[in-house]
Design a protein around this motif. Structure first.
Motif, mmCIF file in Angstrom:
data_model
loop_
_atom_site.group_PDB
_atom_site.id
_atom_site.type_symbol
_atom_site.label_atom_id
_atom_site.label_comp_id
_atom_site.label_asym_id
_atom_site.label_seq_id
_atom_site.Cartn_x
_atom_site.Cartn_y
_atom_site.Cartn_z
ATOM 1 N N GLU A 1 34.801 33.443 49.927
ATOM 2 C CA GLU A 1 33.964 34.639 49.970
ATOM 3 C C GLU A 1 34.808 35.904 49.777
ATOM 4 O O GLU A 1 34.432 36.808 49.036
ATOM 5 C CB GLU A 1 33.212 34.699 51.300
ATOM 6 N N ILE A 2 35.964 35.940 50.453
ATOM 7 C CA ILE A 2 36.859 37.105 50.332
ATOM 8 C C ILE A 2 37.312 37.274 48.891
ATOM 9 O O ILE A 2 37.298 38.374 48.338
ATOM 10 C CB ILE A 2 38.073 36.955 51.272
ATOM 11 N N PHE A 3 37.710 36.154 48.274
ATOM 12 C CA PHE A 3 38.204 36.232 46.901
ATOM 13 C C PHE A 3 37.106 36.693 45.949
ATOM 14 O O PHE A 3 37.351 37.482 45.030
ATOM 15 C CB PHE A 3 38.753 34.867 46.472
ATOM 16 N N ALA A 4 35.872 36.225 46.177
ATOM 17 C CA ALA A 4 34.754 36.631 45.327
ATOM 18 C C ALA A 4 34.452 38.121 45.464
ATOM 19 O O ALA A 4 34.030 38.767 44.493
ATOM 20 C CB ALA A 4 33.513 35.807 45.676
ATOM 21 N N GLN A 5 34.679 38.674 46.666
ATOM 22 C CA GLN A 5 34.390 40.088 46.912
ATOM 23 C C GLN A 5 35.552 41.006 46.548
ATOM 24 O O GLN A 5 35.401 42.228 46.552
ATOM 25 C CB GLN A 5 34.036 40.288 48.390
ATOM 26 N N SER A 6 36.719 40.434 46.260
ATOM 27 C CA SER A 6 37.915 41.240 45.989
ATOM 28 C C SER A 6 38.001 41.555 44.502
ATOM 29 O O SER A 6 37.712 40.700 43.660
ATOM 30 C CB SER A 6 39.162 40.487 46.446
ATOM 31 N N GLN A 7 38.419 42.767 44.204
ATOM 32 C CA GLN A 7 38.462 43.222 42.824
ATOM 33 C C GLN A 7 39.906 43.346 42.333
ATOM 34 O O GLN A 7 40.787 43.769 43.066
ATOM 35 C CB GLN A 7 37.786 44.596 42.702
ATOM 36 N N SER A 8 40.104 42.952 41.070
ATOM 37 C CA SER A 8 41.401 43.223 40.437
ATOM 38 C C SER A 8 41.491 44.708 40.105
ATOM 39 O O SER A 8 40.492 45.328 39.741
ATOM 40 C CB SER A 8 41.550 42.398 39.148
ATOM 41 N N GLN A 9 42.680 45.269 40.274
ATOM 42 C CA GLN A 9 42.880 46.667 39.918
ATOM 43 C C GLN A 9 44.311 46.861 39.450
ATOM 44 O O GLN A 9 45.197 46.070 39.772
ATOM 45 C CB GLN A 9 42.571 47.585 41.106
ATOM 46 N N ILE A 10 44.509 47.881 38.656
ATOM 47 C CA ILE A 10 45.843 48.230 38.182
ATOM 48 C C ILE A 10 46.400 49.300 39.113
ATOM 49 O O ILE A 10 45.822 50.381 39.249
ATOM 50 C CB ILE A 10 45.819 48.747 36.730
ATOM 51 N N ILE A 11 47.522 48.975 39.787
ATOM 52 C CA ILE A 11 48.182 49.927 40.673
ATOM 53 C C ILE A 11 49.578 50.156 40.125
ATOM 54 O O ILE A 11 50.388 49.234 40.059
ATOM 55 C CB ILE A 11 48.252 49.395 42.122
ATOM 56 N N ASP A 12 49.849 51.376 39.708
ATOM 57 C CA ASP A 12 51.152 51.726 39.157
ATOM 58 C C ASP A 12 51.535 50.761 38.029
ATOM 59 O O ASP A 12 52.639 50.203 38.001
ATOM 60 C CB ASP A 12 52.210 51.715 40.259
ATOM 61 N N GLU A 13 50.593 50.550 37.107
ATOM 62 C CA GLU A 13 50.782 49.744 35.898
ATOM 63 C C GLU A 13 50.976 48.248 36.173
ATOM 64 O O GLU A 13 51.499 47.512 35.342
ATOM 65 C CB GLU A 13 51.967 50.270 35.065
ATOM 66 N N GLN A 14 50.549 47.761 37.337
ATOM 67 C CA GLN A 14 50.690 46.351 37.684
ATOM 68 C C GLN A 14 49.332 45.810 38.113
ATOM 69 O O GLN A 14 48.618 46.442 38.895
ATOM 70 C CB GLN A 14 51.681 46.181 38.834
#
Length: 476
Positions: free
Chosen positions: A225-238
């Motif tokens: 459930e946590i993984f499904a609710q978690s979003q990928s994001q770019i932080i400082d080009e990573q």
């Protein structure tokens, strides 16, 4: 194969070298010799990048760490020239079972369920001698849907390690055992059936998840459930996955040994005589330092008279007279003195330390930030003087304070200061004043480090008196 490195631990047994914001895997605790010149995390990265090169494959590296340690891991990987494919950022440390579940879910999403994960602690020392052959054996077992662990042939009845018991002849795993007291450890070693538990694992992503689903379903279900609710994001080009904070708080804290390894029937163990250490105490760390004729290990000039069997770390010369079997660690803000063999008990004292000196438990006088670092030079109840170093092309968050005023003096480089709706350009030997409550930001537009002396004045000077209005690094 995905190399999944777990580096969220706090390394409390190595206080004062290791702190919450600079745990042992990132601290430079190893002797600066030809053998070591990096942190334990960097040693782990280098060892496994070399492993992948020997196997003729490009490394796929995944880091699982606390969100507050992300920039340390990213910067240290960058310093080695190692590209990290993915970061999984935890808000709370919940031990290895949830961490490995997240690693497997992430791997399954990006590479498929049959992808094999080599899951490793970030803070162990392993010689390269037999490392590749051990991993190759583990990969073969993992291809046949085994969850593989690694047992190290013990060289002593060590009480600081967990043990794995194997059936003689068949090699079948009979059990996992926590750190024993000395008599029990001696029995383990004498029997020939017990091996040190290295904390390393190898498995298909889908096999680990199936095992957790069957034996620790509450962890599996909530992680999914946590993984499904978690979003990928770019932080400082990573690319990063920041795990949902609110849901993560409800995870049961559990090791993979208890959650799965002790219960599953598809467990295999690769035994070896790898030169391995978890560097979990000052006693084990002392083995990495050169010793004099009286068995004193040190990183400094130790002028000794009738002194033997000591481990001394300091940034200044140390004189010892009649000192035996002692551990002395002299950091810039705290002194540890312990009998040899007793240093692991520092964990018993840390709750009192956190109560009396909370910042001492959290960080050193020098604290690392994504934009650079700051060092506390002098402080009292109503003023604090810092040296701030900002990396080229980096800037602090846009922020304000409710309890302090600040004076900034530029001592090296150039700065762009945002103060309210104004922008000021400052050079060496120029200064500015930041009044309480005024939104402000410090930026280094140049190609060399910006060095600033900051004088804070006010009735409360805690680091939590920061309201971030905008931040390049997506910090909370």
């Amino acid at each position: 194969m995905v190399v999944s490195i777990l580096c969220g631990g706090s390394g409390t047994r190595l206080f004062p070298l290791s702190r919450e914001l600079l745990p042992k895997q990132f601290a430079h605790i190893l002797p600066k010799t030809d053998k070591y010149a990096t942190s334990l995390f960097q040693e782990t990265l280098a060892r496994n990048v070399a492993l992948c090169a020997e196997q003729g494959r490009e490394p796929k590296i995944q880091i699982i760490t606390n969100e507050s340690l992300y920039f340390l891991a990213k910067d240290q990987a960058h310093d080695l020239g190692v590209q990290i494919d993915h970061f999984i950022l935890e808000s709370y440390g919940k031990n290895t079972a949830p961490a490995l579940a997240m690693a497997a879910l992430h791997t399954q999403k990006h590479y498929g369920g049959d992808e094999i994960i080599l899951a490793l602690p970030s803070d162990h020392l392993i010689a390269k001698d037999n490392y590749q052959s051990c991993i190759e054996q583990a990969l073969e077992q993992a291809r046949h849907n085994q969850i593989v662990t690694f047992g190290i042939t013990p060289t002593s009845p060590h009480t600081g390690y967990g043990y794995i018991r194997l059936e003689q002849g068949s090699g079948r795993v009979l059990g996992f055992y926590e750190k024993p007291e000395s008599k029990t450890a001696q029995k383990y070693v004498d029997s020939g059936e017990y091996f040190w538990n290295s904390g390393m694992f190898c498995f298909k992503a889908s096999v680990l998840l199936d095992g957790l689903k069957h034996h620790a379903n509450d962890i599996y279900t909530l992680c999914e459930e946590i993984f499904a609710q978690s979003q990928s994001q770019i932080i400082d080009e990573q690319e990063c996955v920041r795990l949902d904070r609110e849901l993560s708080q409800g995870l049961r804290e559990e090791s993979i040994d208890y959650a799965l390894m002790e219960k599953a029937d598809n467990i295999a163990c690769i035994t070896s005589q790898l030169r391995w250490s978890d560097v979990g105490s000052f006693e084990s760390l002392s083995e990495e330092y050169p010793k004099d004729a009286q068995n004193n290990a040190t990183n400094t000039h130790f002028i000794a008279k009738d002194s033997r069997n000591n481990f001394i770390l300091s940034s200044r010369p140390v004189v010892g007279v009649g000192v035996e079997d002692m551990i002395i660690v002299d950091s810039d803000d705290c002194l540890l003195v312990s009998k040899m063999g007793e240093s692991a008990r520092i964990k018993e004292v840390l709750p009192r330390l956190r109560e009396s000196y909370p910042e001492l438990a959290r960080t050193h006088r020098t604290t690392y930030r994504p934009w650079g670092s700051y060092t506390i030079l002098l402080e009292s109840s109503f003023y604090k003087i810092k040296q701030i170093i900002v990396k080229p092309k980096s800037r602090l968050s846009l922020q304000k304070h409710f309890h302090r005023n600040e004076h900034w003096i530029i001592v090296n480089g150039s700065a762009v200061v945002q103060l309210g709706d104004k922008e000021i350009f400052l050079q060496t030997n120029q200064s500015t004043y930041i009044p309480m409550g005024q939104p402000h930001r410090l930026e280094n537009p140049g190609k060399i480090p910006l060095v600033v002396i900051e004088v804070q004045m006010g009735e409360y000077l805690g680091e939590d008196d920061i309201v971030r209005l905008a931040d390049d690094y997506a910090r909370k």
